[in-house]
Enzyme design. Structure first.
Site, short mmCIF file in Angstrom:
data_model
loop_
_atom_site.label_atom_id
_atom_site.label_comp_id
_atom_site.label_asym_id
_atom_site.label_seq_id
_atom_site.Cartn_x
_atom_site.Cartn_y
_atom_site.Cartn_z
N GLU A 91 5.08 -2.59 7.85
CA GLU A 91 5.78 -3.28 6.78
C GLU A 91 7.29 -3.12 6.83
O GLU A 91 8.02 -3.97 6.31
CB GLU A 91 5.25 -2.79 5.42
CG GLU A 91 5.65 -3.68 4.26
CD GLU A 91 4.99 -3.28 2.96
OE1 GLU A 91 5.37 -3.84 1.91
OE2 GLU A 91 4.08 -2.41 2.97
N GLY A 119 -8.67 -4.83 0.64
CA GLY A 119 -9.39 -5.95 1.24
C GLY A 119 -9.91 -5.68 2.63
O GLY A 119 -11.12 -5.76 2.89
N ALA A 123 0.20 1.90 11.29
CA ALA A 123 1.06 1.66 12.46
C ALA A 123 1.42 2.96 13.17
O ALA A 123 1.33 3.05 14.41
CB ALA A 123 2.32 0.91 12.04
N ARG A 167 -0.64 -16.44 -2.52
CA ARG A 167 -0.27 -15.45 -3.53
C ARG A 167 0.97 -15.84 -4.33
O ARG A 167 1.06 -15.56 -5.53
CB ARG A 167 -0.05 -14.08 -2.87
CG ARG A 167 -1.35 -13.42 -2.47
CD ARG A 167 -1.11 -12.09 -1.80
NE ARG A 167 -2.40 -11.43 -1.57
CZ ARG A 167 -2.52 -10.28 -0.91
NH1 ARG A 167 -1.45 -9.69 -0.43
NH2 ARG A 167 -3.71 -9.74 -0.75
N HIS A 186 3.83 -5.93 -4.10
CA HIS A 186 2.73 -5.48 -3.24
C HIS A 186 3.12 -5.40 -1.77
O HIS A 186 2.63 -4.52 -1.05
CB HIS A 186 1.56 -6.44 -3.41
CG HIS A 186 0.32 -6.03 -2.67
ND1 HIS A 186 -0.30 -4.82 -2.88
CD2 HIS A 186 -0.41 -6.67 -1.72
CE1 HIS A 186 -1.36 -4.73 -2.10
NE2 HIS A 186 -1.45 -5.82 -1.37
N TRP A 245 -4.12 2.67 0.79
CA TRP A 245 -4.45 2.05 -0.49
C TRP A 245 -4.94 0.62 -0.33
O TRP A 245 -5.31 -0.02 -1.32
CB TRP A 245 -3.21 2.06 -1.40
CG TRP A 245 -2.81 3.43 -1.84
CD1 TRP A 245 -3.31 4.62 -1.40
CD2 TRP A 245 -1.82 3.77 -2.82
NE1 TRP A 245 -2.70 5.67 -2.03
CE2 TRP A 245 -1.77 5.18 -2.90
CE3 TRP A 245 -0.97 3.02 -3.61
CZ2 TRP A 245 -0.90 5.84 -3.76
CZ3 TRP A 245 -0.10 3.69 -4.47
CH2 TRP A 245 -0.07 5.08 -4.54
N ALA A 246 -4.92 0.09 0.88
CA ALA A 246 -5.34 -1.30 1.09
C ALA A 246 -6.82 -1.44 0.75
O ALA A 246 -7.64 -0.63 1.17
CB ALA A 246 -5.09 -1.71 2.53
N LEU A 261 -2.54 -5.20 7.65
CA LEU A 261 -3.14 -4.14 8.47
C LEU A 261 -3.31 -4.60 9.91
O LEU A 261 -3.17 -3.79 10.85
CB LEU A 261 -4.49 -3.72 7.89
CG LEU A 261 -4.47 -3.01 6.54
CD1 LEU A 261 -5.87 -2.56 6.15
CD2 LEU A 261 -3.52 -1.82 6.55
N GLU A 280 -10.73 -14.32 1.45
CA GLU A 280 -9.57 -14.11 0.58
C GLU A 280 -8.72 -15.37 0.53
O GLU A 280 -8.93 -16.31 1.30
CB GLU A 280 -8.74 -12.90 1.06
CG GLU A 280 -9.48 -11.58 0.88
CD GLU A 280 -8.64 -10.36 1.19
OE1 GLU A 280 -9.11 -9.25 0.93
OE2 GLU A 280 -7.50 -10.51 1.70
N SER A 285 0.85 3.12 2.11
CA SER A 285 0.26 1.89 1.59
C SER A 285 -1.01 1.53 2.35
O SER A 285 -1.94 0.94 1.78
CB SER A 285 1.27 0.74 1.71
OG SER A 285 2.39 0.97 0.87
N SER A 286 -1.07 1.88 3.63
CA SER A 286 -2.26 1.58 4.43
C SER A 286 -3.52 2.15 3.79
O SER A 286 -4.56 1.51 3.73
CB SER A 286 -2.12 2.14 5.85
OG SER A 286 -1.05 1.54 6.54
#
Length: 512
Positions: free
Chosen positions: A361, A52, A20, A278, A337, A49-50, A378, A118, A46-47
Site C-alpha cells: 500500500e 475479503g 508484502a 466503492r 480503508h 485485518w483484511a 493483497l 465482491e 493492515s494485511s
C-alpha cells in the site's frame, strides 16, 4: 549514543511485516535479510485485518482478461494497463505460492477453492481463508514460515525514523528501539509499511499507520504519485470502537442491501446497486448522512442465520457493538480503508531513489488507478513483494558510508487527524483543500513530532488541489465532472512544498 549494527551491515533491509514484507523475506531466502517491524512480526498490519481475501481468476468461467477489465473499470481511467495486466495475470501463481508457504484457503466439498463475489467484479473470484478472516490466516501462516527461515533476522520493536543517503543512493536506515538509536548500513531497502489510515479519525486501518514509508521516501527524494486518491470503505461498523471495524464488501456480495433510517433502499437505482464501485457507494452513503440520515446494512433476508457461519469475525464484531446481524440492521458509515497513491515505482518496485524499493500500500504501481478494485490489494502486495525481492537479489550491492544523524522524535499523528478528517474527506472542494494546506504547512516546517504525518497529509492536499475534477475516490463538489483526458501525476516533496507556499501567498487561497 548511536549504535551501528555492524554484524548486520550490507544485508537487504525490509521495513514492515505485512503481506508484502513477509513474502519478500521468504522470496529472498536463503540470502540473509533483515526484517524490521515496529511491533511483533505480523502485528499492527493492515494485511492481517483484511477480511475479503485475494482476487484471483481461478474459476472455470473466469480469466485474467476479465479480471483486468474489472480492474481498469474500477480504476476510472488512471490504471496503467500494462502494469495491471502483469499483476492480475500472476494471481493464480500467488495463490499457489501462498499455499506452498502454509496458507490454507477455504475449499468446497469437491475440493475446489471457494470463491466469493465482491463489488465491481463480474465473476466470483475472491479466494478466502477462514471465512472472513483471510488476512489474519494468511499473515499467521507467513509469520510461521518466516520465523522458521534461518536467513531472516527479525528486529521487532524497531522503528525506522530516517533513510540515510550516500551520494544520492541508499546507504542505511536510522532506527529507534526502546529509547536508543541504531544505524543499520545497507545499500538495499524495501519499504512495505502500509497505508495512511492513521491520518484520519474514522479508519479501518491500524491507527499507527500514517504513511511512514511515504514520509521516509519523500524525505529521501523519491517521487510520489496520485496521493489524492484515498479510498473510503463504504461500510465500516458505526460504533465507539477505534479503529472502526470493517463490514466486508463480501457481505453485500452475499445479497445484503443498504437502507436508510426510513427503510429506503437508496442504492437500488444505481448500476450494480450495492455492488457498485466503492467510491460510488461511499459517496451515496455520505450524502445520506450529510442530510442528517443514518445508513444500515440489512443482511436479515440474504444471510439470516447463516451469517455467523459465513462471516464469523464480522458477527463477533457486530455482537461486541450490541448488534445481532442475523436479526438486526447493521449501522454503517464510510471510513478510510485504502490509499491508491504512494511512492511511485516501476514494475519491479523500484523507486526513483537508487537502492530503494517500495511494495504494497505504500507504493503506487499503477494497478489501482483512481479507485482500487476490491481484494486487489493483497494480490498486489504479494506480487510486488516477490518481484522486489527478486530484483534486489539480482542487484549488485555497494555499501557506502553515511553520516550519523540525530534521532528524530517519535512521530505523532494526533495534531493532524482533525485537519485531515475535516478537510480531506469523501467530498472535497477548493476551500477545504486550501484550508488543509494552510493548517498543515506550519506543522511540516517546524520539524516536530507531527512533521512526518503532516508531510503525508500535505502531499494528499496538494495533489488534491491540483486535480480539478472528480474521478474515482477523489470527489470535488466544485469540480463534479471528469476531465476528458485522465492523467497520473508525479511530484517530489520540494515541488509539493513550493506549491503549498505559493497557495498560501495567494490572498484568495488564504481566505478560503
Amino acid at each position: 549514543m548511536t549504535e551501528i549494527l555492524t554484524h548486520l551491515a550490507g544485508r537487504p533491509v525490509i521495513v514492515g511485516s505485512g503481506l508484502a514484507g513477509l513474502m519478500a523475506a521468504l522470496t529472498l531466502a536463503p540470502q540473509p535479510v533483515v526484517l524490521i517491524t515496529k511491533a511483533e512480526l505480523g502485528a499492527e498490519t493492515s494485511s492481517a485485518w483484511a477480511q475479503g481475501g485475494i482476487a484471483a481468476s481461478v474459476g472455470a468461467d473466469d480469466s485474467a482478461e476479465l479480471h483486468l477489465a474489472d480492474t481498469l473499470a474500477a480504476g476510472d481511467g488512471l490504471c496503467d494497463p500494462e502494469v495491471a495486466a502483469g499483476i492480475v495475470s500472476e494471481a493464480p501463481a500467488v495463490i499457489a505460492a501462498l499455499e506452498k508457504a502454509g496458507v490454507r484457503f477455504d475449499r468446497n466439498a469437491a475440493g475446489e477453492l471457494s470463491l466469493g463475489l465482491e463489488a465491481a467484479h463480474c465473476r466470483p473470484r475472491i479466494v478466502h481463508a477462514e471465512g472472513d478472516g483471510s488476512g489474519a490466516a494468511i499473515v499467521r501462516a507467513l509469520v510461521q514460515a518466516v520465523s522458521s527461515t534461518p536467513s531472516v533476522t527479525v528486529l521487532a520493536d524497531f522503528e525506522v525514523r530516517r533513510l540515510l543517503l550516500a551520494d544520492g543512493a541508499i546507504g542505511g536506515v536510522l532506527c529507534a528501539s526502546k529509547g536508543r538509536a541504531f544505524i543499520l548500513p545497507t545499500p538495499h531497502v524495501l519499504l512495505a509499511t502500509g497505508g495512511v489510515g492513521g491520518l484520519y479519525e474514522a479508519t479501518t486501518n491500524p491507527v499507527g499507520n500514517f504513511g511512514q514509508g511515504i514520509a521516509l521516501a519523500a524525505r529521501a527524494g523519491a517521487e510520489l504519485a496520485d496521493m489524492e486518491f484515498v479510498q473510503f470503505h463504504p461500510t465500516a461498523l458505526r460504533s465507539k470502537r477505534r479503529p472502526l471495524a470493517l463490514v466486508s464488501e463480501a457481505v453485500r456480495g452475499e445479497g445484503a442491501v443498504l437502507i436508510n433510517e426510513r427503510g429506503e433502499r437508496f442504492m437500488a437505482d444505481q448500476p450494480a446497486a450495492e455492488l457498485a464501485p466503492r467510491d460510488v457507494v461511499a459517496r451515496a452513503i455520505s450524502a445520506e448522512i450529510a442530510r442528517g440520515g443514518r445508513v444500515f446494512l440489512d443482511a436479515r433476508v440474504a444471510l439470516g442465520d447463516r451469517f455467523p457461519m459465513r462471516f464469523p469475525v464480522i458477527d463477533k464484531l457486530c455482537r461486541e457493538a450490541g448488534v445481532d446481524p442475523a436479526r438486526q440492521l447493521i449501522p454503517v458509515a464510510p471510513a478510510v480503508h485504502y490509499h491508491m497513491g504512494g511512492v511511485a515505482t516501476d514494475e519491479s518496485g523500484r523507486s526513483s531513489v537508487p537502492g530503494l524499493w517500495v511494495a504494497g500500500e505504500a507504493a503506487s504501481t499503477g494497478l489501482h488507478g483512481a479507485n482500487r478494485l476490491a481484494s486487489n490489494s493483497l494480490l498486489e502486495a504479494a506480487v510486488m513483494g516477490m518481484r522486489a525481492a527478486r530484483d534486489i537479489a539480482g542487484t549488485a550491492a555497494c555499501l557506502r558510508p553515511t553520516a550519523i544523524e540525530p534521532l528524530p522524535p517519535q512521530p505523532d499523528a494526533s495534531p493532524v487527524r482533525g485537519i485531515v478528517s475535516g478537510h480531506l474527506g469523501v467530498l472535497r472542494n477548493g476551500g477545504t483543500i486550501h484550508g488543509a494546506i494552510g493548517a498543515l504547512l506550519p506543522l511540516v516546517e517546524q520539524e516536530g513530532p507531527a512533521t512526518d504525518p503532516a508531510i503525508v497529509a500535505l502531499l494528499i492536499a496538494v495533489f488534491a488541489a491540483l486535480r480539478t475534477e472528480s474521478r474515482g475516490a477523489h470527489a470535488r463538489t466544485d469540480f463534479p465532472l471528469k476531465l476528458a483526458n485522465a492523467r497520473r501525476r508525479r511530484m517530489s516533496l520540494p515541488q509539493v512544498l513550493n506549491f503549498a507556499q505559493a497557495v498560501l501567498s495567494n490572498p484568495l487561497a488564504r481566505s478560503a
